[in-house]
Enzyme design. Sequence first.
Site, PDB file in Angstrom:
ATOM      1  CG  ASP A   8     -26.512 -48.497 -76.862  1.00 54.85           C
ATOM      2  OD1 ASP A   8     -25.315 -48.247 -77.049  1.00 54.85           O
ATOM      3  OD2 ASP A   8     -27.353 -47.628 -76.537  1.00 54.85           O
ATOM      4  CG  ASP A  10     -23.853 -44.235 -72.957  1.00 52.95           C
ATOM      5  OD1 ASP A  10     -23.607 -44.325 -71.752  1.00 52.95           O
ATOM      6  OD2 ASP A  10     -22.981 -44.039 -73.817  1.00 52.95           O
ATOM      7  N   GLY A  46     -25.723 -42.829 -79.838  1.00 55.91           N
ATOM      8  CA  GLY A  46     -25.133 -43.932 -80.601  1.00 55.91           C
ATOM      9  C   GLY A  46     -23.928 -43.561 -81.436  1.00 55.91           C
ATOM     10  CB  VAL A  47     -22.890 -40.802 -83.521  1.00 60.21           C
ATOM     11  CG1 VAL A  47     -24.077 -41.214 -84.383  1.00 60.21           C
ATOM     12  CG2 VAL A  47     -23.161 -39.476 -82.840  1.00 60.21           C
ATOM     13  NE  ARG A  49     -15.155 -39.111 -75.759  1.00 59.07           N
ATOM     14  CZ  ARG A  49     -14.131 -39.688 -75.127  1.00 59.07           C
ATOM     15  NH1 ARG A  49     -12.962 -39.094 -75.063  1.00 59.07           N
ATOM     16  NH2 ARG A  49     -14.288 -40.861 -74.531  1.00 59.07           N
ATOM     17  CB  SER A 116     -19.420 -45.216 -74.433  1.00 59.16           C
ATOM     18  OG  SER A 116     -18.743 -44.570 -73.368  1.00 59.16           O
ATOM     19  CG  ASP A 170     -30.651 -45.442 -76.621  1.00 55.32           C
ATOM     20  OD1 ASP A 170     -29.648 -46.004 -77.115  1.00 55.32           O
ATOM     21  OD2 ASP A 170     -30.602 -44.337 -76.063  1.00 55.32           O
TER      22      ASP A 170
END
Length: 217
Positions: A8, A10, A46-47, A49, A116, A170
């Site tokens: 991942d 971010d 993780g979700v 925008r 993202s 994360d």
Amino acid sequence: MIKGVIFDLDGVLVSTDELHYRAWKMLADELDIYDFNEEDNKNQRGVSRMESLEVVLRKGQKHYSEEEKEVLADRKNEYYKVMLEELTPSAVLEGAVETLKMLREKGILAGIGSVSKNTPLILEKTELYEYIDQISCGLDITRSKPDPEVFEVAARKLGLSPKECLVVEDSAAGVVAAKAAGMKSLGVGPYYKVLGADYQAETLLSDINWEEILSGN
Ligand code: BG6
Ligand code: MG
């Protein structure tokens, strides 16, 4: 036997999760939503925008049409992109480059699995491109984590089966996505103990038993 690690972005390789929070906070303040806080931000990790926007709007009283929500999400992204323009390699989290180099030395492939849509810009600004073999990001998918799509696309691009991939995450949504994709996971970051990942480490600099993890045991 693990042949590829899907990271991942971010909050795992870069500290942009803090910038996401600052940009959402700016929007929340403009909408007179003053009690949007770091606890809420946890649910944005993780979700997508649009789902992140819903987390903010749930704290307010007003209701918005789908068109208005698009405008609000775009506005937050504009704030975020201004912050990303200032991004430098110093935003890379501790242990990330060392881990990517170590994996490459061992012949393990490295992929990105991030929802993202700013992934290419972030990789460019932080100079991480050179360590990454394949990228699966918000521009490649239609369903956000906890749906496994972003990791399935990453595995396909790496030419690996799910069992040959390890996910580093994360977020709780990301760990659920990894499981749904049939991949083991390493949970890192401030919530690493409660993510439900197969392996846990506070940061990529922590004492991680990579031999054991990569052997798939
Ligand atoms: C994820 C972040 O990596 O990307 C989420 O954890 C964010 O908080 C999501 O909402 C979408 O990011 P972007 O850059 O496409 O708005
Ligand atoms: Mg993350």
